[in-house]
Design a protein around this motif. Structure first.
Motif, short mmCIF file in Angstrom:
data_model
loop_
_atom_site.label_atom_id
_atom_site.label_comp_id
_atom_site.label_asym_id
_atom_site.label_seq_id
_atom_site.Cartn_x
_atom_site.Cartn_y
_atom_site.Cartn_z
N GLY A 82 31.26 -29.25 -36.46
CA GLY A 82 29.81 -29.07 -36.44
C GLY A 82 29.36 -27.65 -36.70
N ALA A 83 30.30 -26.69 -36.65
CA ALA A 83 29.93 -25.29 -36.91
C ALA A 83 29.54 -25.10 -38.37
N GLU A 84 28.54 -24.28 -38.61
CA GLU A 84 28.10 -23.96 -39.97
C GLU A 84 28.82 -22.68 -40.41
N VAL A 85 29.53 -22.77 -41.53
CA VAL A 85 30.37 -21.67 -41.97
C VAL A 85 30.21 -21.46 -43.48
N HIS A 86 30.68 -20.30 -43.95
CA HIS A 86 30.78 -20.07 -45.38
C HIS A 86 31.99 -19.18 -45.64
#
Length: 299
Positions: A82-86
């Motif tokens: 669920g973590a938003e990463v790039h």
């Protein structure tokens, strides 16, 4: 899942949409559901066979991704589902991609996925290339309005440099707004006659821009080549290759959140129109970055 692949080297027409198995993350890796993926000049060079980093086709291009962590491999400690990463990836032109945990950073809270996907490869290239820059130095950035160039202008300025850029006149106002001190329209003026006493040249064009840039350098200056130019035998020459780094990307994220760095989006296209995106990228007329949105992105 859907992905873009190619069975042979060639023009944009070799890119095709295929159904493939969803990858599984290994040790120290995470599976990301891709919300957006950036387009880089390296993409069309890989597609055409100009550079061979991926080996022979078939392969899936895409060096940038922003999205949501879907699954964790063993020994992953920094992120949860669920973590938003790039981050920098291999194979971002797909609905899902597996990435090393160490290559990722949390998505900047101030950016949407489109802007976050535009950052990693371009920003890391500029950030790492200018690592030795000192306050007060004079920097010349070639192709200053491009994906790497417009970020390099801002990074150099934030580090206290006097920044000169080469760009078409139509992009000069844009670049002044990013902090450029001096601009040269390369279509009407030979930069080698217009500027002197440069401490660092960042060459984002390549070819004869290497030998043409040497005369503008100070005796102790650096020519940092990120494209491949003709000045390799000069002692001031340094070839630069970007490296994935979650640590550097976190620093870049902090610069974004301080308001020191912003990424310009030229166009946003569906991933199904990847051939059009490559045509635009190859034209050399892109201001900032092109970003692609996959078929069923996370909301």
């Amino acid at each position: 899942m859907l992905a873009i692949t190619q069975k042979t080297y060639g023009g944009p027409e070799v890119l095709e949409t295929v159904e493939v198995d969803r990858p599984r993350p290994g040790v120290g890796e995470v599976l990301i559901r891709v919300a957006a993926t950036g387009v880089n000049a390296a993409d069309w060079k890989l597609r055409s066979g100009l550079i061979g980093k991926f080996g022979d086709p078939p392969f899936t291009l895409g060096l940038d991704a922003s999205g949501v962590v879907e699954e964790l491999g063993p020994d992953v400690t920094r992120f949860q589902p669920g973590a938003e990463v790039h981050g920098m990836v291999l194979g971002g032109y797909a609905e899902y991609v597996v990435v090393r945990e160490l290559a990722l950073a949390a998505k900047p809270a101030t950016l949407d996925h489109v802007h976050a996907a535009a950052l990693p490869t371009a920003a890391l290239t500029a950030w790492q290339a200018l690592a030795e820059l000192q306050p007060g130095q004079r920097v010349l950035v070639h192709a200053a309005a491009g994906g790497v160039g417009h970020l390099a202008v801002q990074i150099a300025k934030a580090r206290g440099a006097y920044v000169v850029g080469t760009a078409r006149a139509a992009n000069h106002e844009f670049l002044r707004g990013l902090g450029a001190d001096e601009l040269i329209d390369y279509t009407t003026t030979d930069f080698a006659t217009a500027v002197r006493d440069i401490d660092i040249v960042l060459d984002l064009v390549g070819g004869d821009y290497g030998s043409r840039s040497l005369p503008v350098l100070t005796p102790s200056g650096l020519l940092i080549d990120a494209q491949g130019n003709d000045a390799e035998t000069d002692p001031r020459y340094r070839r630069h290759y970007v490296e994935p780094s979650g640590t550097d990307l976190r620093e870049i994220t902090a610069a974004v959140e301080r308001g020191e760095l912003r990424v310009e989006i030229d166009q946003v296209l569906p991933l199904a129109e990847v051939a059009k995106a490559h045509q635009l990228s190859e034209s050399g007329r892109v201001r900032g970055k092109i970003v692609l949105i996959p078929w069923n992105p996370p909301r």
